[in-house]
Design a protein around this motif. Structure first.
Motif, mmCIF file in Angstrom:
data_model
loop_
_atom_site.group_PDB
_atom_site.id
_atom_site.type_symbol
_atom_site.label_atom_id
_atom_site.label_comp_id
_atom_site.label_asym_id
_atom_site.label_seq_id
_atom_site.Cartn_x
_atom_site.Cartn_y
_atom_site.Cartn_z
ATOM 1 N N LYS A 141 0.855 -1.181 0.000
ATOM 2 C CA LYS A 141 0.000 0.000 0.000
ATOM 3 C C LYS A 141 0.895 1.235 0.000
ATOM 4 O O LYS A 141 2.004 1.194 0.528
ATOM 5 N N ALA A 142 0.411 2.330 -0.544
ATOM 6 C CA ALA A 142 1.187 3.572 -0.508
ATOM 7 C C ALA A 142 1.412 4.002 0.950
ATOM 8 O O ALA A 142 2.527 4.370 1.333
ATOM 9 N N GLN A 143 0.357 3.935 1.740
ATOM 10 C CA GLN A 143 0.432 4.281 3.161
ATOM 11 C C GLN A 143 -0.067 3.095 3.979
ATOM 12 O O GLN A 143 -1.052 2.461 3.608
ATOM 13 N N ALA A 144 0.614 2.826 5.090
ATOM 14 C CA ALA A 144 0.189 1.746 5.971
ATOM 15 C C ALA A 144 -1.198 2.037 6.529
ATOM 16 O O ALA A 144 -1.542 3.199 6.778
ATOM 17 N N GLU A 145 -1.977 0.989 6.718
ATOM 18 C CA GLU A 145 -3.332 1.117 7.251
ATOM 19 C C GLU A 145 -3.500 0.146 8.413
ATOM 20 O O GLU A 145 -3.887 -1.008 8.217
ATOM 21 N N TYR A 146 -3.194 0.619 9.612
ATOM 22 C CA TYR A 146 -3.363 -0.193 10.812
ATOM 23 C C TYR A 146 -4.805 -0.067 11.293
ATOM 24 O O TYR A 146 -5.351 1.037 11.337
ATOM 25 N N ALA A 147 -5.401 -1.179 11.678
ATOM 26 C CA ALA A 147 -6.788 -1.191 12.135
ATOM 27 C C ALA A 147 -6.999 -0.278 13.339
ATOM 28 O O ALA A 147 -8.052 0.327 13.485
ATOM 29 N N ASP A 148 -5.979 -0.158 14.192
ATOM 30 C CA ASP A 148 -6.112 0.668 15.397
ATOM 31 C C ASP A 148 -5.687 2.119 15.184
ATOM 32 O O ASP A 148 -5.660 2.905 16.114
ATOM 33 N N GLY A 149 -5.344 2.481 13.943
ATOM 34 C CA GLY A 149 -4.959 3.853 13.637
ATOM 35 C C GLY A 149 -3.511 4.180 13.939
ATOM 36 O O GLY A 149 -3.060 5.292 13.680
ATOM 37 N N SER A 150 -2.767 3.241 14.495
ATOM 38 C CA SER A 150 -1.351 3.506 14.769
ATOM 39 C C SER A 150 -0.568 3.491 13.456
ATOM 40 O O SER A 150 -1.105 3.176 12.403
ATOM 41 N N GLY A 151 0.678 3.811 13.528
ATOM 42 C CA GLY A 151 1.527 3.757 12.343
ATOM 43 C C GLY A 151 1.315 4.896 11.380
ATOM 44 O O GLY A 151 1.678 4.803 10.208
ATOM 45 N N ALA A 152 0.754 6.001 11.865
ATOM 46 C CA ALA A 152 0.536 7.153 10.988
ATOM 47 C C ALA A 152 1.871 7.600 10.396
ATOM 48 O O ALA A 152 2.873 7.690 11.091
ATOM 49 N N GLY A 153 1.872 7.839 9.130
ATOM 50 C CA GLY A 153 3.073 8.311 8.458
ATOM 51 C C GLY A 153 3.947 7.206 7.896
ATOM 52 O O GLY A 153 4.877 7.477 7.156
ATOM 53 N N LEU A 154 3.659 5.946 8.235
ATOM 54 C CA LEU A 154 4.440 4.848 7.675
ATOM 55 C C LEU A 154 3.928 4.490 6.286
ATOM 56 O O LEU A 154 2.723 4.512 6.030
ATOM 57 N N THR A 155 4.846 4.138 5.408
ATOM 58 C CA THR A 155 4.437 3.589 4.122
ATOM 59 C C THR A 155 4.074 2.123 4.321
ATOM 60 O O THR A 155 4.414 1.512 5.339
ATOM 61 N N GLY A 156 3.420 1.563 3.339
ATOM 62 C CA GLY A 156 3.126 0.141 3.398
ATOM 63 C C GLY A 156 4.395 -0.690 3.466
ATOM 64 O O GLY A 156 4.469 -1.676 4.189
ATOM 65 N N ALA A 157 5.409 -0.282 2.716
ATOM 66 C CA ALA A 157 6.689 -1.000 2.733
ATOM 67 C C ALA A 157 7.335 -0.938 4.112
ATOM 68 O O ALA A 157 7.911 -1.924 4.574
ATOM 69 N N GLU A 158 7.237 0.187 4.784
ATOM 70 C CA GLU A 158 7.811 0.309 6.127
ATOM 71 C C GLU A 158 7.065 -0.569 7.134
ATOM 72 O O GLU A 158 7.683 -1.206 7.987
ATOM 73 N N ALA A 159 5.746 -0.621 7.030
ATOM 74 C CA ALA A 159 4.972 -1.496 7.917
ATOM 75 C C ALA A 159 5.331 -2.947 7.654
ATOM 76 O O ALA A 159 5.553 -3.725 8.591
ATOM 77 N N TYR A 160 5.428 -3.329 6.390
ATOM 78 C CA TYR A 160 5.769 -4.706 6.060
ATOM 79 C C TYR A 160 7.177 -5.053 6.521
ATOM 80 O O TYR A 160 7.441 -6.195 6.923
ATOM 81 N N ALA A 161 8.092 -4.101 6.491
ATOM 82 C CA ALA A 161 9.455 -4.344 6.968
ATOM 83 C C ALA A 161 9.455 -4.731 8.450
ATOM 84 O O ALA A 161 10.275 -5.539 8.886
ATOM 85 N N ARG A 162 8.535 -4.181 9.219
ATOM 86 C CA ARG A 162 8.399 -4.579 10.628
ATOM 87 C C ARG A 162 7.995 -6.050 10.716
ATOM 88 O O ARG A 162 8.520 -6.800 11.524
ATOM 89 N N TYR A 163 7.065 -6.443 9.893
ATOM 90 C CA TYR A 163 6.661 -7.842 9.828
ATOM 91 C C TYR A 163 7.831 -8.703 9.361
ATOM 92 O O TYR A 163 8.125 -9.751 9.931
ATOM 93 N N GLY A 164 8.506 -8.252 8.327
ATOM 94 C CA GLY A 164 9.619 -9.011 7.756
ATOM 95 C C GLY A 164 10.713 -9.307 8.762
ATOM 96 O O GLY A 164 11.270 -10.412 8.787
ATOM 97 N N ALA A 165 11.039 -8.340 9.602
ATOM 98 C CA ALA A 165 12.072 -8.549 10.616
ATOM 99 C C ALA A 165 11.640 -9.640 11.593
ATOM 100 O O ALA A 165 12.440 -10.503 11.973
#
Length: 138
Positions: A35-59
């Motif tokens: 995704k261009a911007q991460a979409e957390y169900a709880d609204g956290s992660g504002a300002g993260l790109t989708g790639a940055e959110a996935y990198a957290r998962y990847g680690a």
């Protein structure tokens, strides 16, 4: 050939995949679209790109894969297409080797995976997971 990116498998697809015969080590090819911007169900992660959110998962998933005796063999950005046609290119390709289907199933169902999967869902627009079996080459 129609290509459909998905974030989660259907119940029927998951049952068929995990119900398959055990035949030892395999490599999962992951074609990822973010995704261009991460979409957390709880609204956290504002300002993260989708790639940055996935990198957290990847680690986190790298640790899980290695903990069960597997290896992340490759991860790289998709930079071009030589053959074929797709509406959009995937953003990243990753290859992960697993010792067995049972090990992959245990990882997928683990509390540790459950604890990080929200990053995957927040970051992914879709993906393809392709199970491959090492062969004698071509």
């Amino acid at each position: 050939m129609e290509v459909v990116n998905q974030v989660m498998p259907t119940a029927a697809r998951a049952m068929a995949f995990f119900g398959g015969a055990e035949d030892g080590p395999f490599v999962m090819v992951n074609l990822l679209k973010f995704k261009a911007q991460a979409e957390y169900a709880d609204g956290s992660g504002a300002g993260l790109t989708g790639a940055e959110a996935y990198a957290r998962y990847g680690a986190g998933v790298r640790k899980l894969v290695e903990g069960l005796g597997g290896k992340v063999r490759y991860s790289g950005a998709v930079t071009g297409l030589m053959l074929g046609e797709v509406e959009e290119l995937w953003d990243l390709v990753a290859l992960a080797e697993y010792p067995s289907l049972a090990a992959f199933r245990a990882m997928a169902m683990s509390p540790e995976m459950h604890a990080i999967e929200h990053h995957r869902k927040a970051g992914l627009a879709g993906q393809l997971n392709i199970r491959t079996k090492p062969g004698k080459g071509f």
